[in-house]
Design an enzyme around this catalytic site. Structure first.
Site, short mmCIF file in Angstrom:
data_model
loop_
_atom_site.label_atom_id
_atom_site.label_comp_id
_atom_site.label_asym_id
_atom_site.label_seq_id
_atom_site.Cartn_x
_atom_site.Cartn_y
_atom_site.Cartn_z
CE LYS A 74 -3.86 -3.57 5.49
NZ LYS A 74 -2.94 -4.50 4.81
CG HIS A 89 -6.64 -1.27 3.59
ND1 HIS A 89 -5.99 -0.18 4.10
CD2 HIS A 89 -5.88 -1.71 2.54
CE1 HIS A 89 -4.88 0.04 3.41
NE2 HIS A 89 -4.78 -0.86 2.45
P1 NAP Z 1 -5.89 -13.24 0.78
O1 NAP Z 1 -6.87 -13.11 -0.33
O2 NAP Z 1 -6.37 -13.63 2.14
O3 NAP Z 1 -4.73 -14.22 0.31
C1 NAP Z 1 -3.76 -14.75 1.15
C2 NAP Z 1 -3.46 -16.13 0.63
O4 NAP Z 1 -2.38 -16.68 1.39
C3 NAP Z 1 -4.65 -17.07 0.79
O5 NAP Z 1 -4.84 -17.79 -0.41
C4 NAP Z 1 -4.20 -17.98 1.93
O6 NAP Z 1 -4.78 -19.28 1.87
C5 NAP Z 1 -2.74 -18.03 1.65
N1 NAP Z 1 -1.97 -18.61 2.75
C6 NAP Z 1 -2.21 -18.54 4.08
N2 NAP Z 1 -1.31 -19.27 4.74
C7 NAP Z 1 -0.48 -19.81 3.79
C8 NAP Z 1 0.62 -20.68 3.82
N3 NAP Z 1 1.04 -21.18 4.97
N4 NAP Z 1 1.24 -21.04 2.66
C9 NAP Z 1 0.80 -20.56 1.48
N5 NAP Z 1 -0.28 -19.75 1.38
C10 NAP Z 1 -0.90 -19.38 2.52
O7 NAP Z 1 -5.12 -11.84 0.97
P2 NAP Z 1 -4.71 -10.78 -0.14
O8 NAP Z 1 -5.69 -9.66 -0.17
O9 NAP Z 1 -4.38 -11.48 -1.41
O10 NAP Z 1 -3.36 -10.21 0.51
C11 NAP Z 1 -2.21 -11.02 0.67
C12 NAP Z 1 -1.14 -10.17 1.34
O11 NAP Z 1 -0.78 -9.09 0.47
C13 NAP Z 1 -1.59 -9.50 2.65
O12 NAP Z 1 -0.51 -9.43 3.54
C14 NAP Z 1 -2.01 -8.09 2.21
O13 NAP Z 1 -1.95 -7.14 3.25
C15 NAP Z 1 -0.96 -7.85 1.16
N6 NAP Z 1 -1.28 -6.83 0.16
C16 NAP Z 1 -0.20 -6.17 -0.33
C17 NAP Z 1 -0.37 -5.23 -1.31
C18 NAP Z 1 0.85 -4.56 -1.85
O14 NAP Z 1 0.72 -3.76 -2.79
N7 NAP Z 1 2.03 -4.83 -1.31
C19 NAP Z 1 -1.66 -4.95 -1.80
C20 NAP Z 1 -2.74 -5.66 -1.30
C21 NAP Z 1 -2.53 -6.61 -0.32
P3 NAP Z 1 -6.16 -19.59 2.70
O15 NAP Z 1 -7.22 -18.88 1.96
O16 NAP Z 1 -6.25 -21.07 2.64
O17 NAP Z 1 -5.93 -19.07 4.10
#
Ligand code: NAP
Length: 267
Positions: A160, A156
């Site tokens: 992550k 990844h």
């Molecule tokens: P990311 O770009 O870091 O996005 C996470 C978002 O959550 C950021 O905008 C962050 O804001 C926000 N956040 C943090 N604390 C929060 C709160 N208290 N209330 C509301 N929003 C909050 O990460 P990503 O790559 O999009 O991944 C997000 C999640 O999905 C992770 O757990 C990842 O492992 C997972 N994921 C899942 C899949 C799937 O297929 N299931 C695929 C890819 C990723 P800030 O930037 O201000 O911190």
């Protein structure tokens, strides 16, 4: 057909912003609000990259959001701690969660399953919404019936937060369900660099690679006498997850139970 009213938590994130666009462009979905811990009282169109998404209020607090907008589904794409809080709060308000956030513990999942049973409400949690990744897990489970030795390598991007990936854990669980527990490798094997053999799940080894440039990839290697089999899946962008999120939103409206893993709703 009535539209499915959806809240997206984490709209500025890499996954969340894709989900916002997917919901907004799906005819039978309606984006009713977003939850972002850094913004309150603004509109989604005020946020960088989301200027074309009109009339969607942003709340910093999930509870206030749920009290103010009528919603059917919450899509959570945030972090494990806040994702768990969002999921429980949505269920408390009879809103069905579709959760892509990874890193939930086994006891978190048990607790959510229990709440869903009590409330007779649907919830779908999928560590990987890419349909190709689900097939990779299913094919791995099929192969594990014939190959008892397996190593999982998940790769990844370096931002992550959790390791191993939810997909790797789910793959290991699915393999464990069909094979006898087996401690792999030489019984006297010694690590001269700590951790070099990876994590051990039920005797099989999981290796987590983190590098900039990667998105989400996994290969499952099977070995037996004189042959190996490699099953590999690659997600090159976050758009690859959105067809699965869409299927999950449609499906959660039909389910009154807790579902873990997209493979359980794909027909
Ligand atoms: P990311 O770009 O870091 O996005 C996470 C978002 O959550 C950021 O905008 C962050 O804001 C926000 N956040 C943090 N604390 C929060 C709160 N208290 N209330 C509301 N929003 C909050 O990460 P990503 O790559 O999009 O991944 C997000 C999640 O999905 C992770 O757990 C990842 O492992 C997972 N994921 C899942 C899949 C799937 O297929 N299931 C695929 C890819 C990723 P800030 O930037 O201000 O911190």
């Amino acid at each position: 057909m009535e539209k499915i009213r959806i809240i997206v938590a984490g709209p500025r994130g890499r996954m969340g912003s894709e989900a916002v666009k997917m919901v907004n462009s799906t005819e039978h979905f309606e984006l009713v609000a977003a939850v972002d811990h850094k913004y309150d009282g603004i509109m989604l169109s005020d946020l960088e990259g989301l200027h074309s998404i009109h009339n969607v209020p942003v709340y910093s607090n999930i509870e206030t959001c749920l009290q103010n907008v009528g919603a059917d589904v919450l899509i959570d794409l945030t972090t494990p701690e806040v994702g768990m809080h969002h999921t429980k709060t949505a269920l408390a308000y009879n809103v069905r969660p579709v959760v892509g956030t990874t890193g939930f513990t086994a006891s978190d999942l048990e607790e959510l399953e229990h709440i869903c049973q009590e409330k007779d409400l649907g919830c779908i949690i999928a560590p990987n919404f890419a349909i190709g990744a689900v097939l990779m897990m299913k094919f791995s489970q099929m192969a594990a019936k014939y190959f008892s030795d397996v190593e999982i390598i998940e790769l990844h991007h370096d931002q992550k937060l959790d390791a191993p990936s939810g997909t790797a854990v789910k793959t290991a669980e699915m393999i464990s369900a069909v094979r006898e527990t087996k401690e792999q490798g030489h019984p006297n094997e010694k690590e001269t660099i700590q951790g070099v053999r990876g994590g051990n799940y039920d005797g099989m080894h999981i290796h987590s690679v983190r590098l900039p440039g990667l998105v989400a990839h996994q290969q499952v290697l099977f070995g037996s006498d004189g042959q190996t089999l490699t099953i590999r899946h690659d997600s090159y962008n976050r758009g690859s997850f959105m067809s699965g999120v869409k299927v999950a939103v449609e499906s959660v409206m039909e389910h009154n139970s807790f579902v873990y893993g997209l493979e359980n709703i794909l027909v």
